[in-house]
Design an enzyme around this catalytic site. Structure first.
Site, PDB file in Angstrom:
ATOM      1  N   ARG A  26       0.834  -1.210   0.000  1.00  0.00           N
ATOM      2  CA  ARG A  26       0.000   0.000   0.000  1.00  0.00           C
ATOM      3  C   ARG A  26       0.863   1.251   0.000  1.00  0.00           C
ATOM      4  NH1 ARG A  26      -2.659  -4.306   1.869  1.00  0.00           N
ATOM      5  NH2 ARG A  26      -4.940  -4.325   1.904  1.00  0.00           N
ATOM      6  N   ARG A 121      -5.782 -17.300 -10.429  1.00  0.00           N
ATOM      7  CA  ARG A 121      -6.548 -16.645  -9.354  1.00  0.00           C
ATOM      8  C   ARG A 121      -7.620 -15.702  -9.917  1.00  0.00           C
ATOM      9  NH1 ARG A 121      -2.407 -14.811  -4.850  1.00  0.00           N
ATOM     10  NH2 ARG A 121      -4.370 -14.676  -3.685  1.00  0.00           N
ATOM     11  N   SER A 165     -12.578  -9.596   1.321  1.00  0.00           N
ATOM     12  CA  SER A 165     -11.250  -9.429   0.726  1.00  0.00           C
ATOM     13  C   SER A 165     -10.788  -7.990   0.853  1.00  0.00           C
ATOM     14  CB  SER A 165     -11.288  -9.821  -0.756  1.00  0.00           C
ATOM     15  OG  SER A 165     -10.137  -9.327  -1.406  1.00  0.00           O
ATOM     16  N   ASP A 313      -4.388 -16.014   6.219  1.00  0.00           N
ATOM     17  CA  ASP A 313      -3.002 -16.281   5.796  1.00  0.00           C
ATOM     18  C   ASP A 313      -2.270 -17.210   6.766  1.00  0.00           C
ATOM     19  OD1 ASP A 313      -3.275 -14.725   3.562  1.00  0.00           O
ATOM     20  OD2 ASP A 313      -2.382 -12.941   4.458  1.00  0.00           O
ATOM     21  N   ARG A 386       3.747 -19.664   1.880  1.00  0.00           N
ATOM     22  CA  ARG A 386       3.271 -20.020   3.224  1.00  0.00           C
ATOM     23  C   ARG A 386       3.237 -21.530   3.434  1.00  0.00           C
ATOM     24  NH1 ARG A 386       2.342 -14.926   4.951  1.00  0.00           N
ATOM     25  NH2 ARG A 386       1.110 -13.571   3.622  1.00  0.00           N
TER      26      ARG A 386
END
Ligand code: S3P
Length: 426
Positions: A26, A121, A165, A313, A386
């Site tokens: 961001r 995705r 989201s 996550d 991850r």
């Protein structure tokens, strides 16, 4: 690259983590469309956040990188330049989804794509609201990369987001900077609010009322100097590893504690983890603190609805913890796991089974019984950062050696992970 993990009964020491991935994206984007330079300290070293910077450079923004200090020469809301090539978002869903909001408001056309994982995705979730705002976007099979975004003068919208989201919310808010009037995003589950905090900090006119966020278009942003806290989602791997160890005392300094992210700490501590939060401070509106974690018996838990979104996550590494917990863990309402860098319900289950762990899966989650013992095995990262790190953590408590294949995937968010793990095991 394969990484071999041998069992470790103790973990000790102090670590400082790279800057938060969500916040780095961001700040990287907003500083490029702010007026004047911004200096960002402790910018994420992860490849994803450098995909964001690379895209901003392709769009004509000068960026100096001095280790984790980044200086971005912002050119204002209308200072980006058309890029003749295809913008490369790499593995990063955050880059493509959030940047699309900015690209939708430009007076030029952009093309953007990423790697094979990103190509699987869904992008319809951002295309729909951006089209309502007046942008013209095309995609393969109406939802997949490459995206071609014809920027337009945008219309403000009032949008109720059907998915929990933060990337979708942020995309619309960033597009809202370019809209004529007040754009509102309404969520049914509150997602991470880093965009709201960052937009306010860069000088946008933004109002948050409960789960609704409104932004007024056309207001210029101003460059800033900001320090990015360590990434709590990266800390999760060490919090779990230390909790599972026979003996552990690990201090993680300067970690982001934003309340829309810290459900992880409540979940761990609520289940019996020994985590102390020290020295809470704030930088640029983001809470930061130090975490002292020691080994403890973890009871397990149940995750659904809002908690599933808040822990999305961390669920792969929490699944690992659940296997050795007293009562195990059930996760529901987490179908979003299926559209992450991999289908994380499937990839977690595959690696768990390879390590001799019982797990059952549902369309929207999984159940891991407790009191199980990991056996060393060959596991795959499946190219997912991850998953690589979660199963390296599993390897620490396994009998025998664990090999994580394509372990370099960790560098998408946390290139220092294996070195820091070695440092803690002494
Ligand atoms: C992120 C939001 C989440 C999260 C991702 C980062 C963000 O994705 O999984 O790692 O920075 O906004 P969704 O918005 O798809 O839930």
């Amino acid at each position: 690259m394969d990484v071999s993990i041998t069992p470790a009964s103790s973990l000790n020491g102090a670590v400082r983590l790279p800057g938060d991935k969500s916040i780095s994206h961001r700040y990287g984007m907003l500083s490029a469309i702010a007026e004047g330079p911004s200096t960002l300290h402790n910018y994420s070293t992860g490849a994803d956040c450098h995909s964001t910077l690379n895209c901003m450079e392709s769009l004509g923004i000068a960026i100096e990188r001095d280790g984790t200090d980044i200086i971005v020469q912002g050119q204002g809301l209308h200072g980006l330049k058309e890029f003749a090539g295809i913008l490369d978002a790499g593995n990063s869903g955050s880059t493509i989804r959030m940047l699309s909001g900015i690209l939708a408001g430009q007076q030029f056309t952009s093309r953007i794509e990423g790697d094979e994982s990103l190509a699987r995705r869904p992008m319809a979730r951002i295309m729909k609201p951006l089209a309502e705002m007046g942008a013209v976007i095309s995609a393969r099979d109406s939802s997949y990369t490459p995206l071609v975004i014809q920027g337009r003068k945008l219309k403000a919208i009032d949008y109720t987001s059907p998915v929990a989201s933060a990337q979708v919310k942020s995309c619309i808010l960033f597009a809202g900077l370019y809209a004529d009037g007040v754009t509102t995003v309404r969520e049914s589950i509150k997602t991470r609010d880093h965009s709201e905090i960052a937009l306010e900090g860069f000088g946008a006119e933004i109002k948050v009322i409960g789960k609704n966020v409104s932004i007024t278009g056309g207001k210029p942003l101003t460059g800033r100097e900001l320090t990015i806290p360590g990434d709590l989602s990266s800390a999760a791997f060490f919090l779990v590893a230390a909790t599972m160890a026979k003996q552990a005392r690990v201090l993680i300094t300067g970690v982001g504690l934003n309340p829309t992210r810290s459900a992880l700490l409540d979940f761990l501590v609520g289940g019996g983890a020994n985590i102390k939060i020290q020295d809470i401070r704030s930088d640029g509106g983001e809470l930061t603190g130090d975490l002292l974690v020691q080994n403890a018996k973890f009871q397990g838990g149940f995750v659904d609805r809002d908690l599933a979104a808040a822990l999305i996550d961390e669920l792969p590494v929490l699944a690992v913890l659940a296997a050795t917990s007293e009562n195990g863990m059930t996760v529901r309402d987490a179908a979003e796991l299926r559209v992450k860098e991999t289908d994380r319900i499937a990839t977690v289950a595959e690696n768990m089974r390879r390590m001799g762990i019982e797990i059952s899966t549902f369309e929207d989650g999984f159940h891991v019984p407790g009191k199980q013992q990991f056996q060393g095995a060959e596991v795959e990262s499946f190219g997912d950062h991850r998953i690589a790190m979660a199963f390296a953590v599993a390897g620490l408590s396994a009998t025998g050696q664990t090999i994580v294949k394509e372990a370099e995937a960790a560098s998408v968010s946390f290139p220092e992970f294996y070195n820091l793990l070695n440092h803690l095991r002494g």
